[in-house]
Design a protein around this motif. Structure first.
Motif, PDB file in Angstrom:
ATOM      1  N   ILE A 107       0.834  -1.204   0.000  1.00  0.00           N
ATOM      2  CA  ILE A 107       0.000   0.000   0.000  1.00  0.00           C
ATOM      3  C   ILE A 107       0.866   1.251   0.000  1.00  0.00           C
ATOM      4  CG2 ILE A 107      -1.721   1.312   1.314  1.00  0.00           C
ATOM      5  CD1 ILE A 107      -2.735  -1.390   2.396  1.00  0.00           C
ATOM      6  N   GLY A 108       2.016   1.181   0.706  1.00  0.00           N
ATOM      7  CA  GLY A 108       2.909   2.324   0.794  1.00  0.00           C
ATOM      8  C   GLY A 108       2.236   3.508   1.453  1.00  0.00           C
ATOM      9  N   GLU A 109       2.350   4.683   0.834  1.00  0.00           N
ATOM     10  CA  GLU A 109       1.696   5.893   1.338  1.00  0.00           C
ATOM     11  C   GLU A 109       0.543   6.316   0.428  1.00  0.00           C
ATOM     12  OE1 GLU A 109       4.659   8.373   4.036  1.00  0.00           O
ATOM     13  OE2 GLU A 109       5.235   8.528   1.915  1.00  0.00           O
ATOM     14  N   THR A 110       0.031   5.355  -0.339  1.00  0.00           N
ATOM     15  CA  THR A 110      -1.066   5.650  -1.264  1.00  0.00           C
ATOM     16  C   THR A 110      -2.294   6.174  -0.534  1.00  0.00           C
ATOM     17  OG1 THR A 110      -0.261   3.883  -2.722  1.00  0.00           O
ATOM     18  CG2 THR A 110      -2.485   4.692  -3.123  1.00  0.00           C
ATOM     19  N   ILE A 111      -2.598   5.598   0.644  1.00  0.00           N
ATOM     20  CA  ILE A 111      -3.775   6.039   1.394  1.00  0.00           C
ATOM     21  C   ILE A 111      -3.618   7.494   1.817  1.00  0.00           C
ATOM     22  CG2 ILE A 111      -5.089   5.715   3.532  1.00  0.00           C
ATOM     23  CD1 ILE A 111      -4.542   2.709   3.261  1.00  0.00           C
ATOM     24  N   GLU A 112      -2.424   7.876   2.326  1.00  0.00           N
ATOM     25  CA  GLU A 112      -2.189   9.267   2.719  1.00  0.00           C
ATOM     26  C   GLU A 112      -2.280  10.194   1.511  1.00  0.00           C
ATOM     27  OE1 GLU A 112      -0.446   6.684   3.622  1.00  0.00           O
ATOM     28  OE2 GLU A 112       0.303   6.830   5.674  1.00  0.00           O
ATOM     29  N   PHE A 113      -1.783   9.721   0.369  1.00  0.00           N
ATOM     30  CA  PHE A 113      -1.819  10.495  -0.881  1.00  0.00           C
ATOM     31  C   PHE A 113      -3.271  10.786  -1.279  1.00  0.00           C
ATOM     32  CE2 PHE A 113      -1.949  10.325  -5.622  1.00  0.00           C
ATOM     33  CZ  PHE A 113      -1.226  11.472  -5.885  1.00  0.00           C
ATOM     34  N   LEU A 126      -8.826  13.864  -0.910  1.00  0.00           N
ATOM     35  CA  LEU A 126     -10.245  13.760  -0.560  1.00  0.00           C
ATOM     36  C   LEU A 126     -10.698  14.842   0.414  1.00  0.00           C
ATOM     37  CD1 LEU A 126     -10.635   9.874  -0.297  1.00  0.00           C
ATOM     38  CD2 LEU A 126     -11.488  11.374  -2.103  1.00  0.00           C
ATOM     39  N   VAL A 127      -9.763  15.495   1.093  1.00  0.00           N
ATOM     40  CA  VAL A 127     -10.145  16.637   1.933  1.00  0.00           C
ATOM     41  C   VAL A 127      -9.834  17.957   1.215  1.00  0.00           C
ATOM     42  CG1 VAL A 127      -9.918  15.391   4.102  1.00  0.00           C
ATOM     43  CG2 VAL A 127      -7.928  16.599   3.185  1.00  0.00           C
ATOM     44  N   GLY A 128      -9.461  17.861  -0.075  1.00  0.00           N
ATOM     45  CA  GLY A 128      -9.308  19.058  -0.897  1.00  0.00           C
ATOM     46  C   GLY A 128      -7.961  19.736  -0.863  1.00  0.00           C
ATOM     47  N   PHE A 172       0.146  16.593   1.016  1.00  0.00           N
ATOM     48  CA  PHE A 172       0.952  15.369   1.003  1.00  0.00           C
ATOM     49  C   PHE A 172       2.398  15.696   0.661  1.00  0.00           C
ATOM     50  CE2 PHE A 172       2.902  11.827  -1.291  1.00  0.00           C
ATOM     51  CZ  PHE A 172       2.705  10.776  -0.420  1.00  0.00           C
ATOM     52  N   PHE A 173       2.601  16.565  -0.321  1.00  0.00           N
ATOM     53  CA  PHE A 173       3.946  16.907  -0.782  1.00  0.00           C
ATOM     54  C   PHE A 173       4.607  17.923   0.143  1.00  0.00           C
ATOM     55  CE2 PHE A 173       1.384  15.623  -4.416  1.00  0.00           C
ATOM     56  CZ  PHE A 173       2.160  14.596  -4.926  1.00  0.00           C
ATOM     57  N   PHE A 174       3.869  18.963   0.513  1.00  0.00           N
ATOM     58  CA  PHE A 174       4.460  20.008   1.356  1.00  0.00           C
ATOM     59  C   PHE A 174       4.926  19.453   2.704  1.00  0.00           C
ATOM     60  CE2 PHE A 174       1.844  23.583  -0.844  1.00  0.00           C
ATOM     61  CZ  PHE A 174       2.709  23.519  -1.924  1.00  0.00           C
ATOM     62  N   ASP A 175       4.132  18.545   3.301  1.00  0.00           N
ATOM     63  CA  ASP A 175       4.514  17.942   4.585  1.00  0.00           C
ATOM     64  C   ASP A 175       5.846  17.206   4.466  1.00  0.00           C
ATOM     65  OD1 ASP A 175       2.245  18.910   5.728  1.00  0.00           O
ATOM     66  OD2 ASP A 175       1.183  16.991   5.852  1.00  0.00           O
ATOM     67  N   LYS A 227      11.561  10.407  -0.898  1.00  0.00           N
ATOM     68  CA  LYS A 227      11.175   9.062  -1.321  1.00  0.00           C
ATOM     69  C   LYS A 227       9.836   8.693  -0.693  1.00  0.00           C
ATOM     70  CE  LYS A 227      12.894   5.506   0.738  1.00  0.00           C
ATOM     71  NZ  LYS A 227      13.830   4.542   1.321  1.00  0.00           N
ATOM     72  N   THR A 228       8.979   7.980  -1.457  1.00  0.00           N
ATOM     73  CA  THR A 228       7.703   7.490  -0.941  1.00  0.00           C
ATOM     74  C   THR A 228       7.357   6.202  -1.691  1.00  0.00           C
ATOM     75  OG1 THR A 228       5.385   8.077  -0.510  1.00  0.00           O
ATOM     76  CG2 THR A 228       6.341   8.884  -2.562  1.00  0.00           C
ATOM     77  N   SER A 229       6.135   5.722  -1.498  1.00  0.00           N
ATOM     78  CA  SER A 229       5.662   4.538  -2.222  1.00  0.00           C
ATOM     79  C   SER A 229       4.207   4.773  -2.602  1.00  0.00           C
ATOM     80  CB  SER A 229       5.777   3.286  -1.347  1.00  0.00           C
ATOM     81  OG  SER A 229       5.243   2.155  -2.022  1.00  0.00           O
ATOM     82  N   LEU A 230       3.911   4.723  -3.911  1.00  0.00           N
ATOM     83  CA  LEU A 230       2.568   4.975  -4.426  1.00  0.00           C
ATOM     84  C   LEU A 230       2.179   3.887  -5.415  1.00  0.00           C
ATOM     85  CD1 LEU A 230       2.909   8.814  -5.186  1.00  0.00           C
ATOM     86  CD2 LEU A 230       1.821   7.780  -3.189  1.00  0.00           C
TER      87      LEU A 230
END
Length: 507
Positions: free
Chosen positions: A57-63, A68-70, A75-78, A89-92
């Motif tokens: 799943i990686g960080e797909t849910i956070e992405f 979904l909250v607009g 995701f990127f700025f954090d 680096k991440t996983s999508l």
């Protein structure tokens, strides 16, 4: 729970466990490969910092959650703040990904090195749904062939020849599909706009790309549209080909779509051979007659079907998104609507009663295009894009290994206050004169990989706006419950939660 249900649940559980295990092994092997490559290159080199999140799943849910909250840019700025201002680096979507983007320098690096250090790459779900044609050995050969062919069909000269068709069809479409929803002085009618725009953009694509008769082939068009909706729902899903999953349904739908397009190709070839449609200059005819300069070979039917399907997917949903969002901002900012109306009215006054729009008319729609650009800045039709490293290289002091997947984000760049002060404010005047600095406004990517359909999309949207504001006054529909107010979210494409319910009045 009955025995058969228990068995089904057990099978599903072990299947998911197997997938997670395989992906975990794959991730381990990928990291080991990088370490080996680094050692072979002479010593350990520093990889970009970041987290791979959960297995598979990686960080797909956070992405997705940020979208979904607009606030997809969050995701990127954090992560830019936490790890590095330029790269992390991440996983999508089941892939380890290095994000280079959010800055003009990052975009310039990726776009300028297209075909040198990096090349376009698509997630497994996309590659499965639009497979490489049999006569091409790999994905990059497919992309090279497509990039040679697309400009021939989507060049400025080709788009100029489509303007008359776009103009007359748009006028008829409003008369047939929109006028019945107009409010009167006595009655306010709330109309959900998104389905109307979606239908318009799909019919326009089928008319221009395939010369389908939108009035006589309604059943065939309705069936095709349903299939495309299924494909779009599954194209960026987690690629689990298991019965009933969005991805599995999308694969079946894509097969049916390509069968229908292939049938149209065969029919068109017969008509071209018999010289029955000399006047037809749609994209399908051009593709059939197109031959490679070096070899003189014509394109295979499967390859043409893949390209047509890809164009409809790329154009249909993105133009729908932009046109819907343009209407939202015209409703929210009446002063902007009034200025667009003045510009379009001046153009209409210079035309004869039945005279069609021309290329010179499109060039006069400067403020209208500024509005569209500001809409695409706040709600870009594409959230970003994937690349793949063709060889080892260093960026911002970090080692990027060959074969690594990369990602750039348009929304992170467009919401960067260094480039766009007060980034949440809707202000079309940002694009007046020279406009934003290079590589800061990237709804169509950039460099050699710039979207070939950019001019086609621009003309289609401006023709739509011309008839929209000339024909209707747009009024906001006030919800009875404040909690039901419209929200802009990203899934990952920009979407309005209520489909834009507004009132339209005839002028």
């Amino acid at each position: 729970m009955d025995p058969m249900t228990m068995l089904s649940v057990s099978i599903l559980f072990y299947f998911i466990l197997l997938v997670i295990s395989l992906c975990s092994i794959r991730a381990f092997l990928w990291r080991r490969k990088i370490t080996t490559t680094q050692s072979a290159a002479g010593g350990i080199k520093q990889l970009p910092p970041g987290s791979s999140g959960w297995p598979f799943i990686g960080e797909t849910i956070e992405f997705y959650r940020a979208g979904l909250v607009g606030v997809p840019e969050k995701f990127f700025f954090d992560r830019f703040r936490k790890y590095s201002s330029q790269v992390f680096k991440t996983s999508l979507l089941g892939e380890t990904v290095i994000v280079i983007g959010g800055t003009a320098s990052g975009n310039k690096f990726l776009f300028s090195n297209e075909g040198k250090l990096v090349n376009a790459w698509y997630p497994p779900s996309v590659r499965k749904l639009i497979p490489i044609s049999s006569h091409l050995s790999n994905e990059q050969d497919y992309l090279k062939a497509a990039r040679k062919a697309y400009p021939k069909f989507l060049s400025q000269e080709a788009v100029k020849s489509y303007i008359g068709i776009m103009d007359s069809m748009t006028k008829r479409h409003f008369e047939t599909h929109w006028d019945k929803y107009t409010s009167t002085k006595e009655e306010m009618v709330t109309t959900t706009i998104h389905p109307l725009v979606k239908n318009y953009s799909f019919l326009m694509a089928c008319r221009l790309l395939l010369s389908m008769d939108v009035e006589q082939e309604t059943h065939r068009l309705n069936e095709l549209q349903k299939l495309f909706v299924i494909v779009l729902n599954g194209i960026l899903s987690i690629p689990i080909d298991f019965p009933g999953t969005p991805f599995n349904l999308a694969i079946k739908a894509s097969i049916l779509i390509k069968k229908q397009i292939t049938t149209m190709i065969k029919e068109r070839k017969l008509r071209l051979l018999s010289h029955e449609n000399k006047s037809e200059r749609d994209l399908l005819s051009l593709m059939i007659m197109f031959s490679e300069e070096e070899s003189g070979k014509f394109m295979e039917e499967k390859f043409i079907a893949d390209m047509i399907m890809g164009l409809i997917i790329a154009g249909h949903d993105s133009t729908t998104s932009v046109m819907t969002m343009v209407m939202k901002y015209l409703v929210d900012f009446p002063n902007v609507y009034d200025q667009v109306l003045r510009e379009q009215t001046e153009i209409a006054k210079s035309k004869g009663t039945e005279e069609l729009l021309t290329w010179s008319d499109i060039q006069k729609m400067k403020y209208s295009w500024n509005v569209v650009c500001e809409v695409m800045r706040l709600a870009p039709p594409g959230p970003g894009g994937f690349k793949q490293a063709l060889e080892d290289f260093t960026y911002a002091g970090y080692f990027i290994p060959k074969g690594c997947k990369l990602y750039w984000s348009s929304i992170a760049t467009h919401k960067n206050p260094d480039y766009f002060p007060d980034p949440e404010k809707f202000d079309p005047w940002r694009f007046q004169g020279g406009g934003p600095a290079p590589f800061t406004f990237v709804p169509f990517s950039g460099g050699p990989g710039t979207c070939s359909g950019k001019e086609y999309v621009r003309v289609q949207i401006l023709v739509f706006i011309h008839h929209l504001v000339k024909r209707y006054k747009l009024e906001k529909s006030i919800p009875s419950n404040p909690k039901e107010e419209e929200k802009l979210i990203f899934k990952p494409f920009p979407t309005l939660t209520k489909g834009l319910p507004i009132c339209i009045r005839a002028h």
